[in-house]
Design an enzyme around this catalytic site. Structure first.
Site, PDB file in Angstrom:
ATOM      1  N   HIS A 120       0.814  -1.217   0.000  1.00  0.00           N
ATOM      2  CA  HIS A 120       0.000   0.000   0.000  1.00  0.00           C
ATOM      3  C   HIS A 120       0.850   1.271   0.000  1.00  0.00           C
ATOM      4  CE1 HIS A 120       0.846   0.629   4.330  1.00  0.00           C
ATOM      5  NE2 HIS A 120       0.783  -0.691   4.400  1.00  0.00           N
ATOM      6  N   ASP A 121       0.370   2.255  -0.763  1.00  0.00           N
ATOM      7  CA  ASP A 121       0.926   3.612  -0.787  1.00  0.00           C
ATOM      8  C   ASP A 121       2.309   3.708  -1.409  1.00  0.00           C
ATOM      9  OD1 ASP A 121      -1.289   4.982   0.777  1.00  0.00           O
ATOM     10  OD2 ASP A 121      -0.649   3.478   2.230  1.00  0.00           O
ATOM     11  N   GLY A 132       5.058  -1.044   2.716  1.00  0.00           N
ATOM     12  CA  GLY A 132       4.215   0.119   2.506  1.00  0.00           C
ATOM     13  C   GLY A 132       4.991   1.428   2.443  1.00  0.00           C
TER      14      GLY A 132
END
Length: 262
Positions: free
Chosen positions: A121-122, A139
């Site tokens: 994520h991200d 992440g």
């Protein structure tokens, strides 16, 4: 000839250009958009608020746009954005962003992402990168343009890897890697600059030598980092053809929150 295999399951709300090809048993969710010329192989799952650009190729068994592997995630409508002309090989996993960051995981264009790569994520990945087999990004990792990650590279959360950098096979990255630098080992340490990659991309011999001198200032001069950055700034004035590249290194190091590999 139909471009959608009859066994594929595509939500009526998904937005696919008429030229998109979809292989057997692929599943595409309602919030997925795919632009012209992209090819989705068999047994791929595309879900979440996912946007895929033009002329991408996603090979079989990919998981694209799944929920983040983050206990803070509460089902928010975060996003995954993939640019144009990427090649995404087998068993790759790309996760959505989280509201704790910008809410989006972003992949640029013209990247080669090899089999079994995980992008958490991200993450923000630039363009023209090569991410070799089994590399894993935790992440919030940021990867610059033209980066090459060797097979089984692992990158700790919140790390940044600057443009034109390279990691060796099985490198374990726990701090930032400045632009142009090659990193190797567990934990990853600097191992020179990516000279061959720069030559292939059209950097002149003089520019490569200027970047090598900058590397020696940062890593071989025994100067405290603040003094090394001041010396690097002086080099920029002596090397007008390379000043932009040296400034890229200096700005990256000065803005590093985790510290650079040493």
């Amino acid at each position: 000839m139909t471009r959608i295999h009859p066994t594929a399951i595509i939500d009526p709300k998904a937005a696919l250009d008429s030229s998109v090809e979809v292989g057997a048993y692929t599943v595409i969710g309602p919030n997925v958009a795919i632009d012209a010329g992209s090819k989705i192989g068999p047994h791929v799952v595309l879900e979440g608020h996912t946007t895929i650009g033009r002329d991408n190729t996603i090979f079989q068994f990919g998981s694209i746009g799944a929920a983040p592997q983050d206990k803070k995630y509460g089902g928010e409508p975060t996003r995954l954005e993939i640019g144009d002309r990427n090649t995404i090989r087998e068993f790759v996993t790309f996760n959505l962003g989280t509201v704790q960051d910008g809410g989006v995981t972003r992949i640029g264009g013209d990247n080669l992402v090899m089999a079994y790569v995980h992008v958490a994520h991200d993450c923000q990945i630039g363009s023209n990168t090569v991410i070799a087999n089994n590399a894993t990004l935790a992440g919030h990792v940021h990867i610059g343009d033209w980066v090459l990650l060797g097979g089984f590279t692992t990158v700790h959360q919140f790390c940044r890897i600057g443009a034109h950098a390279m990691t060796a096979f099985t490198a374990a990255v726990s701090q930032d890697i400045p632009p142009f630098v090659t990193a190797a080992g567990n934990r990853a340490v600097p191992a020179g600059i990516n000279s061959e990659g720069l030559r292939r991309r059209g950097f002149s011999g003089e520019q490569i030598m200027a970047i090598k001198r900058a590397y020696r200032i940062i890593y071989r001069s025994s100067l405290p980092l603040e003094d090394a950055l001041a010396a690097l700034a002086l080099e920029e004035g002596k090397e007008p053809d390379s000043a932009g590249y040296l400034k890229l290194m200096r700005d990256f190091i000065a803005s590093s929150a985790r510290g650079i590999i040493r």
